[in-house]
Design an enzyme around this catalytic site. Structure first.
Site, PDB file in Angstrom:
ATOM      1  N   GLY A 120      74.128  55.119 -21.877  1.00 36.93           N
ATOM      2  CA  GLY A 120      74.155  55.976 -23.064  1.00 36.93           C
ATOM      3  C   GLY A 120      74.620  55.132 -24.249  1.00 36.93           C
ATOM      4  O   GLY A 120      74.737  53.899 -24.163  1.00 36.93           O
ATOM      5  N   THR A 121      74.918  55.797 -25.349  1.00 32.81           N
ATOM      6  CA  THR A 121      75.350  55.062 -26.548  1.00 32.81           C
ATOM      7  C   THR A 121      76.581  54.213 -26.255  1.00 32.81           C
ATOM      8  O   THR A 121      76.692  53.072 -26.714  1.00 32.81           O
ATOM      9  CB  THR A 121      75.685  56.059 -27.682  1.00 32.81           C
ATOM     10  OG1 THR A 121      74.678  57.064 -27.686  1.00 32.81           O
ATOM     11  CG2 THR A 121      75.705  55.384 -29.023  1.00 32.81           C
ATOM     12  N   ALA A 122      77.509  54.767 -25.463  1.00 31.65           N
ATOM     13  CA  ALA A 122      78.749  54.024 -25.189  1.00 31.65           C
ATOM     14  C   ALA A 122      78.445  52.734 -24.437  1.00 31.65           C
ATOM     15  O   ALA A 122      78.990  51.663 -24.748  1.00 31.65           O
ATOM     16  CB  ALA A 122      79.708  54.895 -24.380  1.00 31.65           C
ATOM     17  N   SER A 156      71.184  55.079 -14.670  1.00 29.73           N
ATOM     18  CA  SER A 156      70.566  55.873 -13.599  1.00 29.73           C
ATOM     19  C   SER A 156      69.210  56.418 -14.041  1.00 29.73           C
ATOM     20  O   SER A 156      69.082  56.922 -15.161  1.00 29.73           O
ATOM     21  CB  SER A 156      71.486  57.039 -13.235  1.00 29.73           C
ATOM     22  OG  SER A 156      70.797  57.966 -12.456  1.00 29.73           O
ATOM     23  N   VAL A 183      73.107  64.037 -27.326  1.00 28.86           N
ATOM     24  CA  VAL A 183      73.583  64.767 -28.510  1.00 28.86           C
ATOM     25  C   VAL A 183      74.630  63.878 -29.186  1.00 28.86           C
ATOM     26  O   VAL A 183      75.052  62.869 -28.624  1.00 28.86           O
ATOM     27  CB  VAL A 183      74.239  66.130 -28.170  1.00 28.86           C
ATOM     28  CG1 VAL A 183      73.203  67.156 -27.793  1.00 28.86           C
ATOM     29  CG2 VAL A 183      75.294  65.987 -27.093  1.00 28.86           C
ATOM     30  N   LYS A 226      76.029  60.044 -44.757  1.00 34.56           N
ATOM     31  CA  LYS A 226      76.962  61.181 -44.679  1.00 34.56           C
ATOM     32  C   LYS A 226      78.154  60.888 -45.585  1.00 34.56           C
ATOM     33  O   LYS A 226      78.873  59.912 -45.368  1.00 34.56           O
ATOM     34  CB  LYS A 226      77.404  61.321 -43.218  1.00 34.56           C
ATOM     35  CG  LYS A 226      78.527  62.300 -42.975  1.00 34.56           C
ATOM     36  CD  LYS A 226      78.841  62.399 -41.484  1.00 34.56           C
ATOM     37  CE  LYS A 226      80.064  63.216 -41.198  1.00 34.56           C
ATOM     38  NZ  LYS A 226      80.429  63.216 -39.773  1.00 34.56           N
ATOM     39  N   VAL A 236      74.011  54.934  -8.851  1.00 36.45           N
ATOM     40  CA  VAL A 236      75.137  54.576  -7.995  1.00 36.45           C
ATOM     41  C   VAL A 236      75.367  55.695  -6.977  1.00 36.45           C
ATOM     42  O   VAL A 236      75.558  56.851  -7.363  1.00 36.45           O
ATOM     43  CB  VAL A 236      76.426  54.371  -8.837  1.00 36.45           C
ATOM     44  CG1 VAL A 236      77.605  54.026  -7.924  1.00 36.45           C
ATOM     45  CG2 VAL A 236      76.223  53.289  -9.880  1.00 36.45           C
ATOM     46  N   GLU A 264      85.016  66.417 -36.031  1.00 36.61           N
ATOM     47  CA  GLU A 264      85.054  65.353 -37.041  1.00 36.61           C
ATOM     48  C   GLU A 264      84.197  64.154 -36.604  1.00 36.61           C
ATOM     49  O   GLU A 264      84.329  63.059 -37.163  1.00 36.61           O
ATOM     50  CB  GLU A 264      86.498  64.910 -37.318  1.00 36.61           C
ATOM     51  CG  GLU A 264      87.335  65.950 -38.060  1.00 36.61           C
ATOM     52  CD  GLU A 264      87.102  65.972 -39.576  1.00 36.61           C
ATOM     53  OE1 GLU A 264      86.466  65.042 -40.099  1.00 36.61           O
ATOM     54  OE2 GLU A 264      87.552  66.941 -40.221  1.00 36.61           O
TER      55      GLU A 264
END
Ligand SMILES: Cc1cc2nc3c(=O)[nH]c(=O)nc-3n(C[C@H](O)[C@H](O)[C@H](O)COP(=O)(O)OP(=O)(O)OC[C@H]3O[C@@H](n4cnc5c(N)ncnc54)[C@H](O)[C@@H]3O)c2cc1C
Length: 507
Positions: free
Chosen positions: A7-9, A33, A41, A72, A179, A336
């Site tokens: 994912g993004t992380a 995976s 999101v 933003k 995994v 936030e």
């Protein structure tokens, strides 16, 4: 090193590691995976995300169009307070130009805290408020020498793809596999991951970016989870995107609904909408109906996505030979839009530890303390939005306002404010409010209209009334003429070398 999770992380961590001075000594494999997709999101950021792309030498002109991204300038909060005159306020990313108007805002807030009848609503004092609402981009023409701070909105699926491509280009090995088991050494460290195709993936060090599954730090290493449920009630969301091709506001709008709040996030081609709510107060079906009604889409055939959120953090983010990042380490609800900031900070701390060559116990403790402080400080800032609400329409809002399970730090901050004492010394000295800028606290508390004895104001003294609001309006009005239309700028985003160079932020 294995980064588990694409994912993004996972990709942000892999990219920062690969790009670091230590990068050439690392062989990074990112595992994802085929069965569990990224959460898909999370469309808003803080201004710090700019530092991530700058660090990696990735131009806005490259990544923003690829992710349908917009600028933003801050967040409007609608309907969180019912105090007359404070039903809506804007949380700006305060910056250099605001240095000309922030002192007047702070003076007026202090006067108002002492019951003087002066204007103390934040919206009149920050350039970003005007830019956001007039659909202007927060990037002035070159002849205007005051930069303003900004974050971004983006399509998180496209951002994931962009980061994946960049990661692979920059030497991260990408492996697809699910995994099924994790094998540990006798001392408890993680030894290898067993995949569904019966292969294994071994490494000296693992980064757990497996999202809410927390496969390594949680399920395998059994790190305790610290829940924030007692003072952050929301644990579910429903998301609903709507196509849009009109003028683009440079802001997120957060509107209080019956059992939570809705987001409205402008991308170049659509608005992302969603409702973050508490399942203890409202069913998924009712939340979806309320969101659809709020958007005037009750009968429209627009598909939605329902999500669950686990709100809180791991007790340790670095445990044994594993660092957790992203949703695997914890999550504070998205009010936030701070999650990617945590990812960036956590990855940067790991890079620093590697560069120092210090992976010992002391380094781990410092790492965990720093990340936990970031979580607790941000949690307090988010909780303050709920605690200071004055809605009485539902049990949800009444229970939030009545919530006494605040951290001692937040309690102290609110007590100081309500005693009309200045909070700046406490914020500067770290006594409370850690992790959030001073001006954000002022915007929140003044923006919600949290002034003691608001009904019993007295006329301001000459000294208290010394700031001329018309002058501030004039400054902001004229300054704003230097900022281009948001949609137009997005069609031709300037390169960094063509921008102003000063990015000072003094508060
Ligand atoms: C409603 C909502 C709104 C949000 N809004 C914002 C926002 O505005 N701003 C913001 O910054 N953040 C926001 N977030 C958070 C943001 O979505 C995440 O922080 C971000 O997407 C990073 O997610 P992740 O990479 O940690 O996890 P995920 O995207 O869930 O990725 C997990 C990865 O782990 C892999 N994986 C899982 N199990 C296995 C397994 N067994 N084997 C192999 N791989 C596995 C998956 O394949 C996937 O690649 C929001 C979150 C929610 C729920």
């Amino acid at each position: 090193m294995v980064v588990a999770g694409g994912g993004t992380a996972g990709w942000m961590t892999a990219l920062l590691l690969a790009h670091s001075a230590y990068g050439p000594r690392l062989q990074i494999t990112l595992l994802e995976s085929p069965q569990v997709g990224a959460i898909g999101v999370g469309e808003g950021s803080t201004p710090w995300l700019r530092g991530f792309f700058d660090e990696l030498d990735i131009e806005e002109a490259e990544w923003m169009p690829a992710c349908n991204a917009t600028y933003k300038s801050g967040i409007t909060f609608e309907g969180w307070s019912t105090r007359p005159g404070f039903e809506s306020y804007f949380h700006s990313f305060a910056s250099m130009l605001d240095n000309l108007t922030m002192p007047q805002f702070v003076d007026n807030v202090h006067a108002r805290l002492n019951r003087a009848d002066v204007h103390a609503h934040p919206d009149r004092f920050f350039i970003s408020t005007k830019l956001a609402r007039d659909c202007l981009a927060p990037k002035p023409q070159r002849s205007f020498p005051f930069d303003v701070w900004y974050g971004y909105h983006f399509d998180s699926v496209l951002l994931g793809r962009f980061l994946h491509d960049k990661g692979v280009q920059r030497g991260v090995r990408h492996r697809v596999g699910h995994v099924t088991a994790v094998q540990q050494h006798d001392n408890g460290d993680i030894a290898l991951l067993r995949l569904d195709d019966d292969t294994t993936l071994a490494a000296d060090f693992f980064v757990d970016c497996t999202g809410f599954a927390s496969l390594l730090i949680g399920k395998t290493l059994q790190t305790p989870f610290v829940s924030y449920a007692e003072n952050l009630f929301n644990d579910a969301a429903v998301a609903l995107p709507v196509p849009h091709d009109g003028p683009i506001m440079s802001q997120t709008v957060s509107t209080a609904l019956r059992n939570g709040w809705s987001w409205k996030i402008p991308l170049t081609h659509r608005h992302g909408h969603g409702y973050v709510y508490s399942s203890a107060f409202c069913s998924a079906e009712d939340a979806e109906t309320e969101l659809r009604a709020h958007l005037g889409l009750l009968d429209a055939d627009v598909p939605v996505r329902h999500l669950k959120m686990r709100v809180g953090r791991m007790q340790k983010h670095w445990h044994r030979n594993c660092v957790a990042n992203g949703l695997a380490q914890g999550f504070i609800e998205p009010l936030e839009a701070t999650a990617l900031l945590f990812v960036q900070r956590t990855a940067t701390l790991l890079v620093r530890a590697l560069e120092k060559g210090d992976l010992g116990e002391r380094a781990q403790t410092d790492f965990n303390t720093t990340v936990n402080d970031l979580f607790e400080g941000t949690r307090d800032y988010i909780v303050a939005h709920y605690k200071t609400n004055t809605r009485t329409d539902t049990d949800y809002w009444r229970e939030n306002a009545a919530n006494t399970r605040l951290s001692p730090s937040l309690e102290r901050l609110l007590r100081t404010w309500l005693a009309s004492e200045p909070i700046i010394p406490g914020l500067n000295g770290g006594a409370f409010g850690k992790g959030y800028p001073i001006m954000s606290w002022y915007s929140l508390l003044a923006g919600m209209g949290l002034f003691p004895n608001a009904g019993q104001m007295r006329p301001a003294t000459k000294e208290e009334a010394r700031h001329d609001l018309a002058q501030i309006d004039n400054l902001i009005e004229r300054s704003a003429t230097n900022f281009p239309d948001h949609r137009e700028l997005l069609q031709n985003i300037p390169l960094r070398s063509r921008e102003n160079s000063l990015q000072a932020y003094f508060w």
